[in-house]
Design a protein around this motif. Structure first.
Motif, PDB file in Angstrom:
ATOM      1  N   HIS A   1       5.384   4.349  -2.739  1.00  0.00           N
ATOM      2  CA  HIS A   1       6.501   3.982  -1.850  1.00  0.00           C
ATOM      3  C   HIS A   1       7.436   5.177  -1.646  1.00  0.00           C
ATOM      4  O   HIS A   1       8.069   5.306  -0.606  1.00  0.00           O
ATOM      5  CB  HIS A   1       7.292   2.799  -2.435  1.00  0.00           C
ATOM      6  CG  HIS A   1       6.602   1.475  -2.273  1.00  0.00           C
ATOM      7  ND1 HIS A   1       7.222   0.279  -2.509  1.00  0.00           N
ATOM      8  CD2 HIS A   1       5.338   1.174  -1.890  1.00  0.00           C
ATOM      9  CE1 HIS A   1       6.376  -0.709  -2.274  1.00  0.00           C
ATOM     10  NE2 HIS A   1       5.218  -0.197  -1.915  1.00  0.00           N
ATOM     11  N   GLY A   2       7.518   6.043  -2.647  1.00  0.00           N
ATOM     12  CA  GLY A   2       8.333   7.254  -2.513  1.00  0.00           C
ATOM     13  C   GLY A   2       7.795   8.153  -1.409  1.00  0.00           C
ATOM     14  O   GLY A   2       8.555   8.768  -0.654  1.00  0.00           O
ATOM     15  N   TYR A   3       6.460   8.226  -1.297  1.00  0.00           N
ATOM     16  CA  TYR A   3       5.861   9.044  -0.245  1.00  0.00           C
ATOM     17  C   TYR A   3       6.008   8.399   1.124  1.00  0.00           C
ATOM     18  O   TYR A   3       6.017   9.087   2.151  1.00  0.00           O
ATOM     19  CB  TYR A   3       4.395   9.374  -0.580  1.00  0.00           C
ATOM     20  CG  TYR A   3       4.350  10.386  -1.699  1.00  0.00           C
ATOM     21  CD1 TYR A   3       4.502  11.741  -1.410  1.00  0.00           C
ATOM     22  CD2 TYR A   3       4.255   9.993  -3.029  1.00  0.00           C
ATOM     23  CE1 TYR A   3       4.529  12.679  -2.418  1.00  0.00           C
ATOM     24  CE2 TYR A   3       4.291  10.921  -4.054  1.00  0.00           C
ATOM     25  CZ  TYR A   3       4.422  12.264  -3.739  1.00  0.00           C
ATOM     26  OH  TYR A   3       4.480  13.187  -4.736  1.00  0.00           O
ATOM     27  N   VAL A   4       6.134   7.069   1.151  1.00  0.00           N
ATOM     28  CA  VAL A   4       6.436   6.382   2.409  1.00  0.00           C
ATOM     29  C   VAL A   4       7.790   6.882   2.919  1.00  0.00           C
ATOM     30  O   VAL A   4       7.940   7.229   4.094  1.00  0.00           O
ATOM     31  CB  VAL A   4       6.468   4.841   2.201  1.00  0.00           C
ATOM     32  CG1 VAL A   4       7.103   4.135   3.401  1.00  0.00           C
ATOM     33  CG2 VAL A   4       5.054   4.308   1.968  1.00  0.00           C
ATOM     34  N   LYS A   5       8.756   6.961   2.018  1.00  0.00           N
ATOM     35  CA  LYS A   5      10.087   7.463   2.409  1.00  0.00           C
ATOM     36  C   LYS A   5      10.006   8.921   2.863  1.00  0.00           C
ATOM     37  O   LYS A   5      10.737   9.343   3.765  1.00  0.00           O
ATOM     38  CB  LYS A   5      11.079   7.366   1.233  1.00  0.00           C
ATOM     39  CG  LYS A   5      11.869   6.073   1.188  1.00  0.00           C
ATOM     40  CD  LYS A   5      11.135   5.003   0.450  1.00  0.00           C
ATOM     41  CE  LYS A   5      11.956   3.771   0.163  1.00  0.00           C
ATOM     42  NZ  LYS A   5      11.094   2.736  -0.470  1.00  0.00           N
ATOM     43  N   THR A   6       9.152   9.680   2.213  1.00  0.00           N
ATOM     44  CA  THR A   6       9.008  11.094   2.583  1.00  0.00           C
ATOM     45  C   THR A   6       8.450  11.233   3.998  1.00  0.00           C
ATOM     46  O   THR A   6       8.940  12.043   4.794  1.00  0.00           O
ATOM     47  CB  THR A   6       8.100  11.812   1.566  1.00  0.00           C
ATOM     48  OG1 THR A   6       8.709  11.678   0.276  1.00  0.00           O
ATOM     49  CG2 THR A   6       7.928  13.281   1.892  1.00  0.00           C
ATOM     50  N   PHE A   7       7.432  10.426   4.311  1.00  0.00           N
ATOM     51  CA  PHE A   7       6.890  10.442   5.679  1.00  0.00           C
ATOM     52  C   PHE A   7       7.971  10.064   6.685  1.00  0.00           C
ATOM     53  O   PHE A   7       8.099  10.681   7.749  1.00  0.00           O
ATOM     54  CB  PHE A   7       5.718   9.465   5.799  1.00  0.00           C
ATOM     55  CG  PHE A   7       4.366  10.081   5.552  1.00  0.00           C
ATOM     56  CD1 PHE A   7       3.855  11.039   6.432  1.00  0.00           C
ATOM     57  CD2 PHE A   7       3.582   9.688   4.473  1.00  0.00           C
ATOM     58  CE1 PHE A   7       2.601  11.596   6.221  1.00  0.00           C
ATOM     59  CE2 PHE A   7       2.332  10.242   4.260  1.00  0.00           C
ATOM     60  CZ  PHE A   7       1.837  11.195   5.123  1.00  0.00           C
ATOM     61  N   LEU A   8       8.748   9.029   6.360  1.00  0.00           N
ATOM     62  CA  LEU A   8       9.804   8.580   7.285  1.00  0.00           C
ATOM     63  C   LEU A   8      10.840   9.686   7.481  1.00  0.00           C
ATOM     64  O   LEU A   8      11.299   9.932   8.597  1.00  0.00           O
ATOM     65  CB  LEU A   8      10.473   7.301   6.758  1.00  0.00           C
ATOM     66  CG  LEU A   8       9.615   6.031   6.859  1.00  0.00           C
ATOM     67  CD1 LEU A   8      10.265   4.886   6.095  1.00  0.00           C
ATOM     68  CD2 LEU A   8       9.384   5.638   8.324  1.00  0.00           C
ATOM     69  N   PHE A   9      11.189  10.347   6.395  1.00  0.00           N
ATOM     70  CA  PHE A   9      12.146  11.458   6.471  1.00  0.00           C
ATOM     71  C   PHE A   9      11.609  12.545   7.403  1.00  0.00           C
ATOM     72  O   PHE A   9      12.317  13.035   8.294  1.00  0.00           O
ATOM     73  CB  PHE A   9      12.377  12.023   5.059  1.00  0.00           C
ATOM     74  CG  PHE A   9      13.193  13.281   5.025  1.00  0.00           C
ATOM     75  CD1 PHE A   9      14.577  13.233   5.128  1.00  0.00           C
ATOM     76  CD2 PHE A   9      12.584  14.521   4.883  1.00  0.00           C
ATOM     77  CE1 PHE A   9      15.331  14.402   5.103  1.00  0.00           C
ATOM     78  CE2 PHE A   9      13.328  15.687   4.855  1.00  0.00           C
ATOM     79  CZ  PHE A   9      14.710  15.627   4.961  1.00  0.00           C
ATOM     80  N   GLU A  10      10.344  12.905   7.206  1.00  0.00           N
ATOM     81  CA  GLU A  10       9.759  13.977   8.004  1.00  0.00           C
ATOM     82  C   GLU A  10       9.691  13.609   9.488  1.00  0.00           C
ATOM     83  O   GLU A  10       9.964  14.430  10.360  1.00  0.00           O
ATOM     84  CB  GLU A  10       8.368  14.332   7.474  1.00  0.00           C
ATOM     85  CG  GLU A  10       8.437  15.033   6.113  1.00  0.00           C
ATOM     86  CD  GLU A  10       7.075  15.220   5.454  1.00  0.00           C
ATOM     87  OE1 GLU A  10       7.035  15.844   4.384  1.00  0.00           O
ATOM     88  OE2 GLU A  10       6.058  14.741   6.002  1.00  0.00           O
ATOM     89  N   LEU A  11       9.323  12.345   9.756  1.00  0.00           N
ATOM     90  CA  LEU A  11       9.223  11.910  11.158  1.00  0.00           C
ATOM     91  C   LEU A  11      10.601  11.837  11.808  1.00  0.00           C
ATOM     92  O   LEU A  11      10.751  12.096  12.998  1.00  0.00           O
ATOM     93  CB  LEU A  11       8.508  10.559  11.247  1.00  0.00           C
ATOM     94  CG  LEU A  11       6.998  10.627  10.999  1.00  0.00           C
ATOM     95  CD1 LEU A  11       6.408   9.222  10.851  1.00  0.00           C
ATOM     96  CD2 LEU A  11       6.293  11.370  12.140  1.00  0.00           C
ATOM     97  N   ASN A  12      11.612  11.460  11.021  1.00  0.00           N
ATOM     98  CA  ASN A  12      12.976  11.423  11.553  1.00  0.00           C
ATOM     99  C   ASN A  12      13.486  12.821  11.858  1.00  0.00           C
ATOM    100  O   ASN A  12      14.208  13.043  12.826  1.00  0.00           O
ATOM    101  CB  ASN A  12      13.916  10.717  10.571  1.00  0.00           C
ATOM    102  CG  ASN A  12      13.922   9.215  10.798  1.00  0.00           C
ATOM    103  OD1 ASN A  12      14.108   8.746  11.924  1.00  0.00           O
ATOM    104  ND2 ASN A  12      13.686   8.456   9.749  1.00  0.00           N
ATOM    105  N   GLU A  13      13.103  13.787  11.033  1.00  0.00           N
ATOM    106  CA  GLU A  13      13.535  15.176  11.213  1.00  0.00           C
ATOM    107  C   GLU A  13      12.809  15.851  12.371  1.00  0.00           C
ATOM    108  O   GLU A  13      13.334  16.769  12.989  1.00  0.00           O
ATOM    109  CB  GLU A  13      13.262  15.978   9.929  1.00  0.00           C
ATOM    110  CG  GLU A  13      14.165  15.604   8.764  1.00  0.00           C
ATOM    111  CD  GLU A  13      15.607  16.000   9.009  1.00  0.00           C
ATOM    112  OE1 GLU A  13      15.891  17.199   9.119  1.00  0.00           O
ATOM    113  OE2 GLU A  13      16.448  15.088   9.128  1.00  0.00           O
TER     114      GLU A  13
END
Ligand SMILES: [Fe+2]
Ligand SMILES: [Fe+2]
Length: 211
Positions: free
Chosen positions: A144-156
């Motif tokens: 789930h931590g990597y899910v947040k990482t993907f979301l962060f990257e896509l938002n950036e």
């Protein structure tokens, strides 16, 4: 991601053999004992009005000839997996010029994934640990931590970037693999080890956390 995949498959082999031996030696009260020893989930369940509602609903469904298990926690979570993957598919259908649409769909995806992770991290994974499956609970929570990482990257990322869809594709593959592990291995094993009353309690807690 590669590390996660191979870790998952190795562990899967071990877990399945462990699971079989645990099942064969498992006494019917194993999970009840383990839950009872950590507090009073079941005691709270017995006293909770939500359980009475769930039991009544179960009886009602049974009388209507429907499955009394419809709407169980694992089915609720599997339906959310499906809905989330459908959002991914909508994003994958967009063109690089549709930047606003992409931004809106990423917000929608974030909301769906946050709600889902909240339900799992506050109810199902603690229940897994109580049922002596901390290994899977920790692995899944780590993903789930990597899910947040993907979301962060896509938002950036620039929404019109040529790198946007490949990133979404990798993200979807990771979520799909995670969801399959939950639906096909982890959730059925947890559900099988719990009594109907305990499963009903998990269902009511998942529904409560989902609000
Ligand atoms: Fe999960
Ligand atoms: Fe999930």
């Amino acid at each position: 991601m590669a590390r996660t995949t191979s870790g998952s498959s190795n562990r899967s082999t071990n877990r399945n053999s462990n699971s079989r031996s645990a099942n064969s030696s498992r006494s019917p009260e194993r999970s009840a004992f383990s839950w009872g020893s950590t507090g009073s989930w079941l005691g709270a369940a017995a006293a909770g009005a939500a359980i009475a509602v769930a039991a009544n609903l179960g009886r009602k469904l049974a009388m209507q000839g429907m499955s009394a298990r419809a709407g169980d926690w694992d089915e609720v979570l599997a339906a959310e997996h499906k809905a989330t993957l459908a959002i991914f598919d909508k994003i994958l259908e967009t063109e690089d010029s549709q930047t606003t649409k992409r931004a809106i769909l990423i917000k929608k995806l974030t909301h769906a994934l946050d709600k889902h992770a909240h339900e799992e991290e506050h109810v199902v994974y603690p229940a897994l640990r109580a049922a002596n499956d901390a290994h899977d609970a920790d692995l899944l929570e780590g993903e789930h931590g990597y899910v947040k990482t993907f979301l962060f990257e896509l938002n950036e990322m620039e929404k019109g970037s040529a790198d946007f869809l490949p990133k979404v594709r990798d993200f979807r593959a990771m979520v799909d693999r995670h969801a399959k592990m939950e639906e096909q291995e982890v959730f059925p094993r947890l559900k099988e080890g719990l009594t109907q009353e305990q499963n009903d309690h998990v269902t009511s807690l998942v529904n409560k956390e989902g609000f």
